[in-house]
Design a protein around this motif. Structure first.
Motif, PDB file in Angstrom:
ATOM      1  N   LYS A 192      84.950  -5.851 113.134  1.00 22.07           N
ATOM      2  CA  LYS A 192      84.630  -4.938 112.018  1.00 22.07           C
ATOM      3  C   LYS A 192      83.905  -3.700 112.726  1.00 22.07           C
ATOM      4  O   LYS A 192      83.307  -3.934 113.875  1.00 22.07           O
ATOM      5  N   LYS A 193      84.090  -2.601 112.081  1.00 27.44           N
ATOM      6  CA  LYS A 193      83.515  -1.464 112.720  1.00 27.44           C
ATOM      7  C   LYS A 193      82.094  -1.444 112.233  1.00 27.44           C
ATOM      8  O   LYS A 193      81.779  -1.296 111.081  1.00 27.44           O
ATOM      9  N   LYS A 194      81.098  -0.992 113.013  1.00 23.47           N
ATOM     10  CA  LYS A 194      79.904  -0.775 112.574  1.00 23.47           C
ATOM     11  C   LYS A 194      79.444   0.549 112.235  1.00 23.47           C
ATOM     12  O   LYS A 194      79.527   1.696 113.062  1.00 23.47           O
ATOM     13  N   ILE A 195      79.023   0.676 111.089  1.00 28.58           N
ATOM     14  CA  ILE A 195      78.633   2.076 110.451  1.00 28.58           C
ATOM     15  C   ILE A 195      77.149   2.167 110.104  1.00 28.58           C
ATOM     16  O   ILE A 195      76.700   1.380 109.577  1.00 28.58           O
ATOM     17  N   GLY A 196      76.513   3.219 110.704  1.00 27.54           N
ATOM     18  CA  GLY A 196      75.193   3.531 110.176  1.00 27.54           C
ATOM     19  C   GLY A 196      75.183   4.749 109.056  1.00 27.54           C
ATOM     20  O   GLY A 196      75.718   5.837 109.504  1.00 27.54           O
TER      21      GLY A 196
END
Length: 358
Positions: free
Chosen positions: A2-6
């Protein structure tokens, strides 16, 4: 993986509430099978608060205004703020969902550049120039883009000699005209003036929100907008038209009382669309935009087009013009968000090719 998005939202801006609505919409549209979503709330006082990893959809904006989160100053470049988990794994990308000053104006983008983090949307130059309507219009003028006449003032100049300012507007612009803060969006602080008395009131109103204001010539025309996405090769959406039921498309008409109609696609000719599409792409490249903008135009009865402005972080709820334009073009809201994330990563990768030693 999964891509980690802030997600950055809120902000020290008059458009704080608009940003919260945007964040709520994006959080509930993202695919939790593809992304890990970490909220970072910026209060109206400028405090940055990192919230916990989101596990699913959020019901209200109140749930995104953390009172017990981890407070950290962005100026400290604290690793814990800009990393996703306790192992200090870096974010794959930051998504600034900030409208107005202290977020849409290049300040946050500059911070992210210094941290060497990928982020969604426009870079420092396009964000700052796009935020300041005077600078933006000056760049458009240099690029040969057609615009209505405009003048501008800073607060100290007006305070020193207000009558001279009013006389300049009347001589160079005339009535009707629109008075706007130079560095604000969402139609905050904008007034339409048809005489000197209204002009005086409008100056006072606009200077409450900025130290610089712009006054633009009124024109009898339709308000037509296009969405633009891309990096070096921008693409345009179908056109949409704003038809206010009130005198003009102000903040209340946009966000509170619904006194406006959005017609998508706009009823314009193919030739008119091609004209607007070409101007939108020229404006995009003139500001060196990336990711997304909404390009706003005036279209007269005789087919003349004037660019009004571009918005480098347009309204972004599913019911805002920009996502609706792309929905009618065939790109639904979740797809649009994912496309913008990918564009942010592509731009970051492109910039890593720059050589910094010789």
């Amino acid at each position: 993986m999964k891509k980690k998005i802030g997600l950055l939202y809120g902000g020290k801006s008059a458009e704080h509430k608009v940003s919260l609505q945007t964040a709520l919409a994006v959080i509930n549209a993202l695919d939790y099978e593809k992304f890990e979503i970490y909220p970072i709330y910026i209060t109206e006082q400028g405090e940055w608060i990192k919230g916990p990893l989101l596990e699913g959809k959020v019901e209200t904006v109140a749930a995104l205004q953390f009172s017990n989160g981890e407070s950290l100053p962005p100026t400290a470049l604290a690793p814990a703020l800009f990393t996703a988990d306790s192992q200090n794994a870096p974010f794959d990308i930051i998504f600034p969902l900030l409208h107005g000053p202290n977020g849409e104006d290049g300040t946050v983008q500059g911070l992210l550049e210094l941290l060497n983090l990928p982020y969604v949307g426009n870079g420092v130059l396009a964000s700052s120039a796009g935020m300041d309507k005077v600078i933006m219009k000056n760049i458009f003028a240099q690029a040969g883009l057609p615009q209505v006449n405009y003048v501008w003032f800073i607060r100290s100049e007006w305070e020193h000699n207000p009558v001279a300012a009013y006389e300049k507007v009347e001589a160079d612009i005339g009535y009707p005209c629109f008075v706007k803060p130079a560095n604000l969006g969402s139609s905050v602080g904008i007034s339409k003036c048809t005489n000197r008395e209204e002009l005086v009131t409008a100056f006072k109103e606009a200077f409450q929100f900025d130290r610089k204001i712009i006054i633009e010539q009124g024109v009898t025309a339709r308000e037509v907008e296009l969405g633009v996405i891309g990096n070096d090769l921008p693409e345009c959406s179908v056109a949409g038209e704003i038809i206010p039921k009130v005198e003009f498309y102000d903040y209340k008409a946009k966000y509170e009382d619904g006194n406006t109609a959005l017609v998508i696609p706009a009823e314009i000719t193919e030739a008119e669309y091609k004209l607007l599409e070409g101007l939108a792409k020229r404006a995009y490249k003139a500001l060196d935009c990336s990711g997304l903008v909404r390009a706003d135009f005036f279209l007269t009865k005789d087919g003349k087009a004037y660019i009004n402005e571009v918005n480098t972080m347009p309204g972004f709820t599913p019911f805002s013009m920009f996502p609706l334009l792309w929905k009618h073009t065939g790109v639904d809201y979740p797809q649009l968000i994912e496309r913008l994330v990918q564009l942010g990563i592509e731009r970051y990768d492109e910039k890593q090719r720059i050589k910094y030693t010789f």
